[in-house]
Enzyme design. Structure first.
Site, PDB file in Angstrom:
ATOM      1  N   VAL A 261       4.040  -5.498   3.209  1.00 35.44           N
ATOM      2  CA  VAL A 261       3.992  -6.593   4.180  1.00 35.44           C
ATOM      3  C   VAL A 261       4.709  -7.764   3.518  1.00 35.44           C
ATOM      4  CG1 VAL A 261       2.542  -8.122   5.549  1.00 35.44           C
ATOM      5  CG2 VAL A 261       1.794  -5.769   5.092  1.00 35.44           C
TER       6      VAL A 261
ATOM      7  N   SER B 227       0.864  -1.173   0.000  1.00 34.08           N
ATOM      8  CA  SER B 227       0.000   0.000   0.000  1.00 34.08           C
ATOM      9  C   SER B 227       0.895   1.215   0.000  1.00 34.08           C
ATOM     10  CB  SER B 227      -0.920   0.009   1.224  1.00 34.08           C
ATOM     11  OG  SER B 227      -0.196   0.370   2.390  1.00 34.08           O
ATOM     12  N   ASN B 228       0.286   2.371  -0.084  1.00 35.42           N
ATOM     13  CA  ASN B 228       1.063   3.604  -0.055  1.00 35.42           C
ATOM     14  C   ASN B 228       1.808   3.782   1.264  1.00 35.42           C
ATOM     15  OD1 ASN B 228       2.001   6.032  -1.089  1.00 35.42           O
ATOM     16  ND2 ASN B 228       0.245   7.178  -0.371  1.00 35.42           N
ATOM     17  N   GLY B 229       1.350   3.086   2.302  1.00 39.83           N
ATOM     18  CA  GLY B 229       2.008   3.178   3.600  1.00 39.83           C
ATOM     19  C   GLY B 229       3.218   2.283   3.746  1.00 39.83           C
ATOM     20  N   GLY B 230       3.387   1.298   2.850  1.00 42.07           N
ATOM     21  CA  GLY B 230       4.507   0.363   2.949  1.00 42.07           C
ATOM     22  C   GLY B 230       4.088  -1.027   2.531  1.00 42.07           C
TER      23      GLY B 230
ATOM     24  N   ASP C 258     -11.190  -3.735  12.644  1.00 45.57           N
ATOM     25  CA  ASP C 258     -11.058  -3.945  11.193  1.00 45.57           C
ATOM     26  C   ASP C 258     -11.231  -5.428  10.876  1.00 45.57           C
ATOM     27  OD1 ASP C 258     -10.674  -3.278   8.540  1.00 45.57           O
ATOM     28  OD2 ASP C 258      -8.500  -3.241   8.655  1.00 45.57           O
TER      29      ASP C 258
END
Length: 856
Positions: free
Chosen positions: A238, A233-236, A363
């Site tokens: 996995v 994702s844009n956050g990093g 979530d």
């Protein structure tokens, strides 16, 4: 993931930030006057500032500046102050709202962080810009621009690429932004998450230390070796990694600072640190992974945690979900029901163990639930988990399972659990985002197909609807007066269903807007609001051919905008001006249609790909259509010229890989070789030349080469990681053209493929309802090939029409359908209500109804 930003403006339809957001969140520079001799032009999300009379290269080293909410104005002002006196062109995002959207968790990674772009004339000016602006704002924080090379510690980055808009057909067969090799050849301008220098370009010497610094930031020296990525994702990212000290596999979660923002401005690093703290509080809970390590590499943070056994619950739908239609095996259905209910009980127990520690998971959805073969359950991804008494507001969540805002604390998880109880039997709970009361309909459908105890379903519905809404749930969905009609395989109901669908479409119209007439897919904001697939042309065509009427005021909206000379308008049949011309001609606006067609003929059509959606096959078919309707021999010559170009590019049957999509060219009707096959069939019918049938056979065999026959005999387009039965890129679209070819030439291979495609279009479950990628396209296929006339008498067609009710929703008292991913309503032809209307018309209307060029 691209759809998330378009869900933030409106709760009913996809929409892009508009003028209201521009005024509220605009940067001061947006309203600042430029000196004489400069001009400022709006271009999509950008304001482009250019000194008049200066010539710049078509490509070269460009400078990007990133920024955060707190320093964006400062960085922008510095670049403005530096570039304007020196006559250096630049562009910048119009406002804070656009910077936020580009940096959100599921924004495009290649464009993340870009606040300003500067266009130096040469390497000397490149260095001057970098060093000059660095002196003003060097070291200011901002997201790392993944496609670029960072200069010192930011916020400036560099990349070699195009300055002007040029395109080339890539190896995947689609138009991509282009740059020019020294020999004049255009090649794709790669804009990927990774710094890349074209092979003929030399990195300037003064940038080499910065490249060395980038290469030095790696896991080297740390006791982890990455084995494979799981998710980006844009956050990093996995990753699955090996702990080299123990040989044990672990999960590494990466977080990029200032990127992957949530709506409250929290970045990926703050969420990863939060997740670490929550997991430490949950230490010892069986269903929760243990924290193993936390470290940084450069600016990036990493959390090492225990690798939880099992596969995501979402994967089991494809592995275990049974056929529930006429061919169903009762024993298989009963076994699945027992398994699904046992998994739901295990998930409830796992969530209860988290709640016992005072933590709300926050979530919960099938991608975050891992299930082992023996039914044990684990939970992953705790970045939004929080203490129940913290009052934390949920900023992330899967749309099919995220609780309404009125569900606080543990109630958010119990809502998600209720959705999972329905989703394991009918995974359509994304519809609940549009109408919570739809849960009662889904429960009734499940009860009719699975031996599930009624209380199991009713308790889920009560939880989903909520205490304050329970009173009217029964009235609204089980017999309420005035409820919109549902699609039925009965011609007597067709006028009412058609009228209700048309009523919803017309009620949604926004004729005062320039950027769209009818709300549709997010693609209308990139391809324009005029075209067949996602714009006004497709909606007006569907309304007319199904007998839902002509609408002069909306036709006038299309006419006025289609005849403007917009330089950025696309040419294609489904995404551009050729399809708009077709629709206007169909509606009787012949002069305007010819004006647009002539404009298209003046463009460089040879640069297009060969596909039907945006390329030469659609262009050739449209020219042939107008040649036949107008008698213009010049158009016929042009159409055959286009067909000859497509034929030269076709290649042999084995010149395509055995997989579709990803790094390979796509198969199927709209993007694959079936589009050229359709063009060749129509050219044969126009000329009588059998060579066109040879070409059509080769093209269809190319697409069949990229198909796979499943265990049940169903033919699907094979993408390796999934297989598709749909109209746009799946076997249904291939089968439509195959059926037309079989009218001229047939063999055992084509017969077997047609039979396999018929099986693939006979499934009971399709996730979406739309024409291009859902059940409506399946109906169009079945109606076209059915031996029954009218087609609704065919049991296969009838079953699919009845099942459209699963997706049926309401808009202003009328019948409407959701778009892609079921997140919002859509009225367009490709994804929404107009496409459903056309598909129903193909089975129920008194006259033949079909997509252009696909009639027998």
């Amino acid at each position: 993931m691209r759809y998330d930003a378009y869900c933030m403006v409106d709760r009913t339809f996809f929409d892009a930030p508009g003028e209201a957001q521009d005024e509220e969140y605009a940067f001061a520079a947006a309203g600042r006057e430029l000196p004489a001799g400069w001009r400022k032009v709006r271009q999509d999300d950008w304001l482009v500032c250019t000194p008049e009379g200066t010539r710049r290269p078509a490509q070269g080293w460009k400078v990007h500046a990133s920024g955060c909410r707190d320093n964006a104005e400062k960085i922008l002002d510095a670049i403005h102050e530096f570039c304007v006196p020196r006559g250096i062109p630049f562009k910048f995002l119009r406002g804070q709202h656009l910077l936020q959207l580009r940096n959100m968790k599921y924004a495009a990674r290649g464009a993340s962080g870009k606040l300003v772009t500067v266009y130096p004339a040469d390497e000397r000016e490149l260095r001057e810009v970098l060093e000059g602006v660095e002196a003003l704002v060097g070291g200011e924080p901002g997201p790392y621009i993944l496609s670029d090379l960072r200069f010192h510690q930011g916020p400036l980055y560099v990349r070699y690429g195009g300055f002007v808009e040029r395109h080339v057909v890539s190896e995947k067969g689609v138009l991509e932004p282009a740059i020019e090799r020294p020999d004049g050849t255009l090649v794709p301008d790669r804009r990927l998450p990774g710094f890349h220098v074209p092979e003929w370009v030399t990195l300037p010497e003064f940038l080499r230390p910065h490249a060395e610094a980038r290469r030095a930031e790696s896991l080297a020296g740390l006791p982890y070796t990455v084995r494979r990525p799981l998710h980006f994702s844009n956050g990093g990212g996995v990753y699955v990694a090996e702990d080299t000290r123990t040989g044990r596999e672990v999960i590494l979660k990466e977080a990029r600072p200032h990127a992957g923002l949530t709506a409250d401005g929290r970045d990926a690093v703050s969420r990863l640190q939060w997740e670490r703290d929550v997991l430490e509080r949950l230490a010892g809970v069986d269903a929760v992974p243990a924290v193993l390590d936390y470290f940084t590499v450069g600016d990036h943070h990493f959390l090492a945690q225990e690798l939880v056994e099992g596969r995501p619950l979402s994967k089991f739908f494809g592995l275990k979900y049974p056929e529930t239609g006429p061919r169903a095996d009762p024993a298989e259905i009963a076994a699945y029901t027992e398994w699904a209910m046992s998994v739901c009980r295990a998930v409830e127990d796992a969530v209860a163990s988290v709640h016992a520690r005072g933590i709300v998971f926050g979530d919960l959805h099938p991608y975050n639930i891992l299930v082992t073969d023996d039914g044990r359950v684990g939970l992953i991804d705790f970045e939004v988990a929080a203490p129940a008494d913290s009052g934390a507001v949920r900023m992330l969540g899967h749309p099919a399972y995220a609780a309404p805002r009125d569900r606080a604390g543990f109630a958010a998880d119990t809502y998600a659990l209720a959705c999972i109880k329905l989703a394991v039997f009918l995974p359509l709970t994304a519809l609940l985002r549009l109408d919570l009361h739809k849960s009662a309909e889904l429960a009734d459908e499940i009860a009719a197909r699975f031996p599930v105890p009624r209380e199991f379903l009713d308790s889920a519905v009560r939880e989903i609807v909520g205490a304050g809404r329970r009173a009217d749930a029964h009235d609204r969905l089980r017999g309420r007066a005035g409820r919109p009609p549902r699609p039925r395989a009965d011609h007597r109901d067709w006028p009412a269903v058609r009228g209700s669908l048309a009523g919803a479409i017309l009620a949604s119209a926004t004729p005062t807007r320039d950027d769209r007439l009818f709300p549709g897919d997010i693609a209308q904001f990139s391809t324009g609001a005029l075209n067949l697939a996602h714009g006004a042309a497709g909606v007006l065509y569907a309304l007319d051919v199904t007998g839902a009427g002509r609408h002069p005021e909306h036709e006038q909206w299309l006419l006025e905008r289609a005849t403007r000379r917009e330089q950025r308008a696309r040419l294609g049949f489904y995404d551009g001006l050729h399809g708009t011309a077709f629709a206007l001609g169909h509606l009787g606006h012949h002069d305007a249609a010819r004006q647009i067609l002539d404009r298209c003929m003046g463009e460089q059509w040879q640069r297009l790909g060969t596909d039907l959606y945006s390329g030469l096959s659609g262009v050739g078919l449209n020219l042939l259509h107008f040649a036949q309707t107008t008698g213009d021999s010049a158009l016929r010559v042009a159409a055959l010229d286009v067909a000859a170009t497509v034929a030269r590019r076709l290649g042999s049957e084995t010149d395509v890989p055995e997989l579709s999509g990803g790094r390979y060219p796509r198969a199927g009707l709209l993007h694959g070789s079936s589009g050229p096959a359709l063009l060749f069939i129509r050219c044969h019918e126009a000329t009588g030349d059998p060579a066109f049938l040879d070409l059509a056979t080769t093209a269809l065999r190319q697409d069949l080469r990229r198909c796979v026959t499943r265990d049940d005999g169903a033919l699907h387009v094979n993408e390796g990681w999934r297989s598709l039965p749909y109209l746009a890129e799946g076997s249904a679209g291939v089968a439509l053209v195959l059926d037309l070819l079989r009218g001229h030439r047939d063999d055992d291979h084509l017969q077997a493929a047609a039979a396999g495609a018929l099986i693939s279009s006979s499934s009971q479950f399709y996730v979406q309802s739309g024409l291009f990628n859902g059940r409506a396209g399946i109906i169009s296929h079945l109606a076209a090939v059915s031996p029954e006339r009218p087609p609704y008498r065919d049991p296969l067609v009838a079953a699919q029409i009845e099942a459209l009710s699963w997706h049926a929703l309401e808009y202003q008292g009328q019948l409407a359908f959701p778009g892609e991913q079921l997140l919002r309503l859509s009225m367009d032809l490709a994804t929404g209500s107009a496409g459903v209307l056309l598909a129903l018309g193909s089975a129920l209307h008194t006259e033949p109804v079909h997509l252009p060029f696909l009639g027998r």
